[in-house]
Design an enzyme around this catalytic site. Structure first.
Site, PDB file in Angstrom:
ATOM      1  N   TYR A 148       0.854  -1.182   0.000  1.00  0.00           N
ATOM      2  CA  TYR A 148       0.000   0.000   0.000  1.00  0.00           C
ATOM      3  C   TYR A 148       0.885   1.224   0.000  1.00  0.00           C
ATOM      4  CZ  TYR A 148      -3.522   3.390   1.596  1.00  0.00           C
ATOM      5  OH  TYR A 148      -4.358   4.465   1.719  1.00  0.00           O
ATOM      6  N   ASP A 242       9.454   2.861  -0.044  1.00  0.00           N
ATOM      7  CA  ASP A 242       8.379   3.509   0.703  1.00  0.00           C
ATOM      8  C   ASP A 242       8.529   3.079   2.156  1.00  0.00           C
ATOM      9  OD1 ASP A 242       6.142   4.480   1.908  1.00  0.00           O
ATOM     10  OD2 ASP A 242       4.720   3.720   0.423  1.00  0.00           O
ATOM     11  N   LYS A 270       4.220   8.622   9.122  1.00  0.00           N
ATOM     12  CA  LYS A 270       3.924   7.957  10.402  1.00  0.00           C
ATOM     13  C   LYS A 270       4.837   8.400  11.554  1.00  0.00           C
ATOM     14  CE  LYS A 270       1.033   4.495   8.411  1.00  0.00           C
ATOM     15  NZ  LYS A 270       1.119   3.876   7.109  1.00  0.00           N
TER      16      LYS A 270
HETATM   17  C1  LIG Z   1       0.464   4.417   5.784  1.00  0.00           C
HETATM   18  C2  LIG Z   1       1.229   4.256   4.541  1.00  0.00           C
HETATM   19  C3  LIG Z   1       1.107   5.150   3.469  1.00  0.00           C
HETATM   20  C4  LIG Z   1       0.079   6.253   3.469  1.00  0.00           C
HETATM   21  O1  LIG Z   1       0.302   7.183   4.473  1.00  0.00           O
HETATM   22  P1  LIG Z   1      -0.918   8.143   4.920  1.00  0.00           P
HETATM   23  O2  LIG Z   1      -0.273   9.064   5.908  1.00  0.00           O
HETATM   24  O3  LIG Z   1      -1.956   7.243   5.498  1.00  0.00           O
HETATM   25  O4  LIG Z   1      -1.386   8.848   3.709  1.00  0.00           O
HETATM   26  C5  LIG Z   1       1.929   4.999   2.381  1.00  0.00           C
HETATM   27  N1  LIG Z   1       2.830   4.007   2.324  1.00  0.00           N
HETATM   28  C6  LIG Z   1       2.977   3.120   3.323  1.00  0.00           C
HETATM   29  C7  LIG Z   1       4.004   2.048   3.206  1.00  0.00           C
HETATM   30  C8  LIG Z   1       2.173   3.200   4.457  1.00  0.00           C
HETATM   31  O5  LIG Z   1       2.286   2.288   5.412  1.00  0.00           O
END
Ligand SMILES: *Cc1c(COP(=O)(O)O)cnc(C)c1O
Length: 432
Positions: A148, A242, A270
Site C-alpha cells: 500500500y 516507501d 507515520k
Molecule cells: C500508511 C502508509 C502510506 C500512506 O500514508 P498516509 O499518511 O496514510 O497517507 C503509504 N505508504 C505506506 C508504506 C504506508 O504504510
C-alpha cells in the site's frame, strides 16, 4: 477485578457518527468491516494504554497504525508541542524547526541528501513518483501486490491495507488510463521484475515497502531488495523505498539500514510526525534538485513543515536517535514472538507469527506468508474472533488480518506478559 467489557457507548456514538460522517469514520479500516461488530470509540491514550468511551482499557498494539512508537501522549513530545503551539500554529513561511527535523532525518537515512516535508504518506508517494518520472523521463512504475502506498489514483492497483480489507483492489473513479502505467507484481518475486524490465523500456521506478506491512507483516526474502537494487541500476530506473511505515520503526534508519540497501529515493511518514500529520520524501541530491523551487517538478503544501507538526517529529526522533531504544524494542517483540510460537501448536489453531523488529502479524494460515496471494488465503473469520477475544481481554490489535501490529517502547515486561497470556487464551478460544 477488571471491569466487564462493555460497548454500549461505542455503539451509541457510532450510530450518531454514521448520520454525519461517511460510514461513521474518516478512514475505511476504522469501520471494523472485517472483524464485525461496532468500531470502538476511544476517549484517550496514555503510555501503553488506550481507554475507550465505555471505560474499557486496552494495551495498544496499533499505535495509530504505526506513528506512536513512544506510546500515547509521550511527555517530551507533549512538552515541545505545547511550547511550540504558544508561538503560533503555522506561518506558511520558513521556520528553523523544519531544518532541525531535516537534520534528524538525514542522520537516520544517509541515502537522503535533501528532504521535502509534506503532510501525509500518501502525499509523499504522489510527489516522489512525479519526481521519479520527471528525472528519468520515463512513465511506467512497478509496485507489488499487497503493498500500500497511499490512496493516489495510480497506486490503487492490488493495494493492501484498507483496500485489501474491503476487497477493492481497484477503486471506482480511477480510470484505467490512470493505472495503465502501473505494473503490480508479486512481492518477493524477482523473476517477474526481471521479465517486466525485459518487456518494457519505459520503467521509471520500482516502489516497494522494503518490509511489507500492509498485507500483514511479510518480510522481504533474502536477496529480494538487493535484486531490486541491481535490476533498477542496470535498467536506468530508480529504486524507491516507501518507508512510511518502516522508517524509524524497524531501525532508526528504517529497512535500508536493517538490510544495508541504498535506494535512490525514500518516502517517510507515520513515526516521522510523532502523531501529527507529517510525510517526507528525500534522496539523492541530484534528483531532489529537480523539485521546485530548485527545479521544475512542482509540489507544494500550505501546512507543509508547520512548526507544531515539526516539533512533534523532532521530540520523537530525538528519543529514537539513541539506538539503544531499538535493541530493547527488538528484545520485547522477540519475547512475545517466542511465546506465541511456542503456544500455537498447543492451541490446535493453524497460525503463524511473522515479525521484523517491532512489526508483526499473526496470520491464521498453516504456513509462512511470503506474498499477497498467500496472505489472502488466511482464515479471516478466525482473525475476526481472535480480534474480539483479545479486545475482551484488554489488548487492542488491528481490526484486520491485513495490518501489522506495532510494539511501542511504552510496553514494559509486565505488559508484554499480559499480551502473551491474552494471545494464548484468545487462540484457545478461537480454536473451539
Ligand atoms: C500508511 C502508509 C502510506 C500512506 O500514508 P498516509 O499518511 O496514510 O497517507 C503509504 N505508504 C505506506 C508504506 C504506508 O504504510
Amino acid at each position: 477485578m477488571p471491569k466487564p467489557f462493555k460497548t454500549d457507548q461505542s455503539q451509541k456514538q457510532f450510530q450518531i457518527a454514521q448520520e454525519h460522517l461517511v460510514g461513521g469514520v474518516n478512514s475505511p479500516v476504522r469501520a471494523f468491516k472485517s472483524v464485525g461488530g461496532t468500531p470502538i470509540f476511544f476517549a484517550r491514550g496514555k503510555g501503553p494504554y488506550l481507554i475507550d468511551v465505555d471505560g474499557n482499557r486496552y494495551l495498544d498494539l496499533v499505535g495509530s497504525w504505526g506513528p506512536l512508537i513512544l506510546g500515547h501522549a509521550d511527555t517530551a513530545v507533549l512538552n515541545l508541542v505545547r511550547r511550540t503551539l504558544r508561538k503560533g500554529f503555522t506561518f506558511g513561511a520558513p521556520s528553523t524547526l523544519e531544518t532541525q527535523l531535516a537534520i534528524l532525518v538525514k542522520k537516520a537515512f544517509p541515502s537522503i541528501e535533501k528532504v521535502r516535508f509534506v503532510s501525509s504518506g500518501t502525499e509523499s508517494v504522489l510527489s516522489v513518483l512525479r519526481l521519479a518520472r520527471a528525472a528519468t523521463r520515463k512513465k511506467r512504475i512497478i509496485k507489488f501486490d499487497g503493498c500500500y502506498h497511499g490512496h493516489g489514483d495510480s497506486l490503487l492497483v492490488a493495494a493492501g491495507s484498507g483496500a485489501a480489507t474491503l476487497g477493492l483492489p481497484d477503486s471506482p473513479g480511477v480510470p484505467e488510463e490512470f493505472t495503465s502505467l502501473t505494473l503490480s507484481l508479486p512481492y518477493n518475486d524477482l523473476a517477474s521484475v526481471e521479465s517486466a524490465f525485459s518487456k518494457y523500456n519505459d520503467i521509471a521506478a520500482v516502489i516497494v515497502e522494503p518490509v511489507a506491512g500492509n498485507m500483514g507483516l511479510v518480510p522481504p526474502k533474502q536477496g529480494f531488495l538487493q535484486g531490486l537494487r541491481d535490476l533498477t541500476s542496470k535498467n536506468q530506473a530508480l529504486l524507491i523505498f516507501d518507508e512510511v511505515m518502516t522508517g524509524f520503526r524497524v531501525a532508526f534508519g528504517g529497512a535500508q539500514e536493517l538490510y544495508g540497501i541504498k535506494p535512490d529515493l525514500t518516502t517517510l511518514g507515520k513515526i516521522l510526525g510523532g502523531g501529527m500529520p507529517v510525510g517526507a520524501y528525500g534522496g539523492r541530491g541530484d534528483l531532489m534538485a529537480q523539485v521546485a523551487p530548485e527545479g521544475p517538478v512542482y509540489q507544494a503544501g500550505t501546512l507543509s513543515g508547520n512548526p507544531v507538526a515539526m516539533a512533534a517529529g523532532i521530540a520523537t526522533l530525538k528519543q529514537l536517535a539513541d539506538r539503544v531504544f531499538y535493541r530493547q524494542l527488538e528484545e520485547n517483540a522477540a519475547f512475545v514472538e517466542e511465546g506465541v510460537t511456542r503456544a500455537i501448536p498447543k492451541t490446535g489453531v493453524s497460525a503463524v507469527f511473522q515479525r521484523v523488529g517491532s512489526m508483526a502479524t499473526l496470520f491464521f494460515c498453516p504456513r509462512a506468508v511470503k506474498n499477497y496471494a498467500q496472505a489472502k488465503d488466511c482464515n479471516r473469520k478466525k482473525y475476526a474472533s481472535f480480534f474480539w477475544a483479545m479486545a475482551r481481554r484488554g489488548v487492542y490489535i488491528p481490526p484486520s488480518q491485513f495490518e501489522a501490529w506495532f510494539f511501542s517502547g511504552a510496553l514494559a515486561k509486565e505488559h508484554l506478559k499480559k499480551i502473551l497470556k491474552s494471545i494464548e487464551d484468545s487462540l484457545k478460544e478461537t480454536a473451539g
